[in-house]
Design a protein around this motif. Structure first.
Motif, short mmCIF file in Angstrom:
data_model
loop_
_atom_site.label_atom_id
_atom_site.label_comp_id
_atom_site.label_asym_id
_atom_site.label_seq_id
_atom_site.Cartn_x
_atom_site.Cartn_y
_atom_site.Cartn_z
N GLY A 216 0.78 -1.23 0.00
CA GLY A 216 0.00 0.00 0.00
C GLY A 216 0.81 1.28 0.00
O GLY A 216 0.25 2.36 0.25
N TYR A 217 2.11 1.21 -0.32
CA TYR A 217 2.94 2.42 -0.39
C TYR A 217 2.92 2.93 -1.83
O TYR A 217 3.84 2.73 -2.60
N GLU A 218 1.84 3.64 -2.18
CA GLU A 218 1.59 3.95 -3.58
C GLU A 218 2.64 4.88 -4.18
O GLU A 218 3.20 4.60 -5.24
N LYS A 219 2.92 6.00 -3.53
CA LYS A 219 3.90 6.93 -4.11
C LYS A 219 5.29 6.31 -4.17
O LYS A 219 6.04 6.57 -5.12
N GLU A 220 5.62 5.53 -3.19
CA GLU A 220 6.90 4.82 -3.23
C GLU A 220 6.94 3.87 -4.42
O GLU A 220 7.94 3.81 -5.15
N GLU A 221 5.85 3.15 -4.63
CA GLU A 221 5.77 2.24 -5.78
C GLU A 221 5.98 2.99 -7.09
O GLU A 221 6.78 2.58 -7.95
N LEU A 222 5.29 4.11 -7.24
CA LEU A 222 5.35 4.85 -8.49
C LEU A 222 6.74 5.46 -8.72
O LEU A 222 7.24 5.48 -9.85
N ASN A 223 7.34 5.98 -7.68
CA ASN A 223 8.71 6.50 -7.80
C ASN A 223 9.67 5.41 -8.26
O ASN A 223 10.53 5.63 -9.11
N LEU A 224 9.52 4.23 -7.67
CA LEU A 224 10.43 3.13 -8.00
C LEU A 224 10.20 2.62 -9.42
O LEU A 224 11.15 2.26 -10.12
N ILE A 225 8.95 2.59 -9.87
CA ILE A 225 8.67 2.19 -11.25
C ILE A 225 9.30 3.18 -12.22
O ILE A 225 9.89 2.81 -13.24
N GLN A 226 9.17 4.49 -11.91
CA GLN A 226 9.77 5.51 -12.77
C GLN A 226 11.29 5.32 -12.85
O GLN A 226 11.88 5.36 -13.93
N ALA A 227 11.92 5.08 -11.71
CA ALA A 227 13.37 4.88 -11.70
C ALA A 227 13.74 3.60 -12.44
O ALA A 227 14.72 3.56 -13.20
N ALA A 228 12.96 2.52 -12.23
CA ALA A 228 13.24 1.25 -12.91
C ALA A 228 13.14 1.42 -14.42
O ALA A 228 13.93 0.84 -15.18
N ALA A 229 12.18 2.21 -14.88
CA ALA A 229 12.01 2.43 -16.32
C ALA A 229 13.22 3.13 -16.92
O ALA A 229 13.56 2.91 -18.09
N ILE A 230 13.88 3.97 -16.15
CA ILE A 230 15.08 4.65 -16.63
C ILE A 230 16.23 3.66 -16.78
O ILE A 230 16.98 3.69 -17.75
N TYR A 231 16.36 2.75 -15.83
CA TYR A 231 17.45 1.78 -15.86
C TYR A 231 17.19 0.62 -16.81
O TYR A 231 18.13 -0.04 -17.24
#
Length: 407
Positions: free
Chosen positions: A370-385
């Protein structure tokens, strides 16, 4: 009705004494994982009366104690803090104690003599932790052991000249097989068994695996863990990954990872799978791969908290190494929390793809918790890598691009 302890059968009293006075029951786990355990013996029972004193004293003497003495006070602190070896006594109390089965004397024959010595007392169950700590220190600081002299004195503290059983001699002496390349080593005792001494010296003479061999072993264990993961044998996978860390001198204990022997890895490898590469580079890549595999295993087990913990710890450390930013918040302001990944994407650092997997897999665990903003930040970073990973890019489009961060 009053209770008369001495009216209990002798064997029951003996069990009670051992419950109170054994090392196992006196051991206290630390409040945090970075501190050593400790011992708290309730010796008040020895002061009850003469009969109980003599009965309980025998139970206390059934413990196997080991005395460590050096001319350096800082060594005692290092053993406790860095090695996390719990002490029963230190200083004058340890100096005065005589009822030990093994006396470990460490000094440096070429160093200036000192009039003062420093001692600590440990339990047998903690001896292996001590010798492992010594081994890691020697690997980290190459050339340490050739300056040190080790003397071991074996004794039965209660019956002079009585032979200590072979099984106990082995438990007391075999851990020193990890201590190699000393300036000198001597073993003393009235009745040390030749077979035990020979086994110890044979192990001491066995050289440490080279960095190349350690990395090859870790890679093989990682691959075995991957096969177990594919076969849905998750406990076996975790054990293989843990053993792979151990092969490159990283100890996994619960959620903690203790990295040792950094100084052992640094040269260019000249043989094996990784020939021509720097050993510290290969080790770093393996570490990141193993973390990614730990997270994947915990996701398969639906152990979301463990998956998030392993991932978040590595991400926070990695981000701090790039930006100097302190704190472990990954769910704050969107622009600040992923821009570090964007800025570092072109650096060409080791294990970029594996770090991308860590970011994405941690995002999945954050989603489940349920850590939504954390999830979204990490997906954004993963997409860069992971720009070519279709699954990650699809998640970014679905979950991130249309999200109203300021709404």
């Amino acid at each position: 009705m009053s209770f008369r302890f001495l009216e209990l059968p002798a064997e029951i009293r003996d069990q009670i004494y051992h419950e109170i006075l054994s090392c196992d029951n006196a051991r206290r786990l630390p409040a945090d994982d970075d501190s050593p355990a400790s011992y708290h013996f309730d010796l008040a029972i020895l002061r009850t009366n003469r009969q109980i004193y003599h009965e309980s004293k025998k139970a206390f003497q059934d413990n196997i104690f080991i005395k460590i003495t050096t001319p350096w006070s800082e060594s005692i602190e290092h053993i406790s803090s860095e090695g996390r070896v719990p002490m029963i006594a230190v200083g004058p109390a340890a100096e005065a104690y005589k009822s030990f089965h093994l006396w470990i004397w460490i000094d440096a024959p070429g160093a200036p003599s000192r009039d003062t010595s420093y001692s600590m007392l440990i339990c047998l169950d903690d001896l292996l932790a001590f010798t492992r700590m010594w081994r890691f220190s020697n690997l980290t600081h190459g050339g340490l052991n050739p300056h040190l002299r080790l003397k071991l004195i074996l004794q039965d503290p209660h019956v002079p000249d009585r032979k200590i059983p072979k099984a106990l001699q082995t438990r007391l002496l075999q851990p020193f097989g990890l201590v190699k390349d000393l300036h000198s080593f001597s073993l003393h005792g009235e009745r040390v068994l030749p077979s035990v001494e020979e086994a110890l010296k044979k192990e001491q003479a066995t050289p440490e695996p080279s960095p190349a061999e350690c990395l090859e072993t870790a890679t093989a264990l990682k691959d075995a863990g991957n096969k177990s993961l594919q076969a849905n044998d998750y406990p076996a996978a975790l054990q293989h990954y843990t053993d792979a860390f151990a092969a490159i001198h990283i100890v996994v204990s619960g959620r903690k990872r203790y990295v040792h022997a950094d100084g052992y890895y640094g040269g260019v490898l000249t043989s094996g799978t990784y020939s021509g590469q720097r050993s510290d580079y290969v080790r770093l890549v393996l570490r990141v791969k193993l973390v990614a595999n730990f997270i994947q295993t915990y996701l398969k087990m639906q152990e979301w908290e463990d998956a998030r913990f392993w991932g978040k710890r590595s991400i926070v450390l990695f981000r701090a190494s790039l930006t100097g930013r302190e704190g472990d918040d990954l769910g704050g302001d969107f622009d600040k929390d992923w821009v570090w990944a964007k800025n570092s994407a072109g650096m060409g650092f080791p294990a970029r793809n594996e770090m991308g997997k860590i970011l994405y897999r941690t995002a999945l665990a954050s989603r489940e918790l349920g850590y939504e903003k954390e999830e979204l930040n990490l997906i954004q970073a993963a997409a860069i890598y992971l720009p070519n990973d279709e699954v990650v890019q699809a998640e970014k489009r679905k979950r991130v691009d249309d999200y109203d961060w300021f709404g």
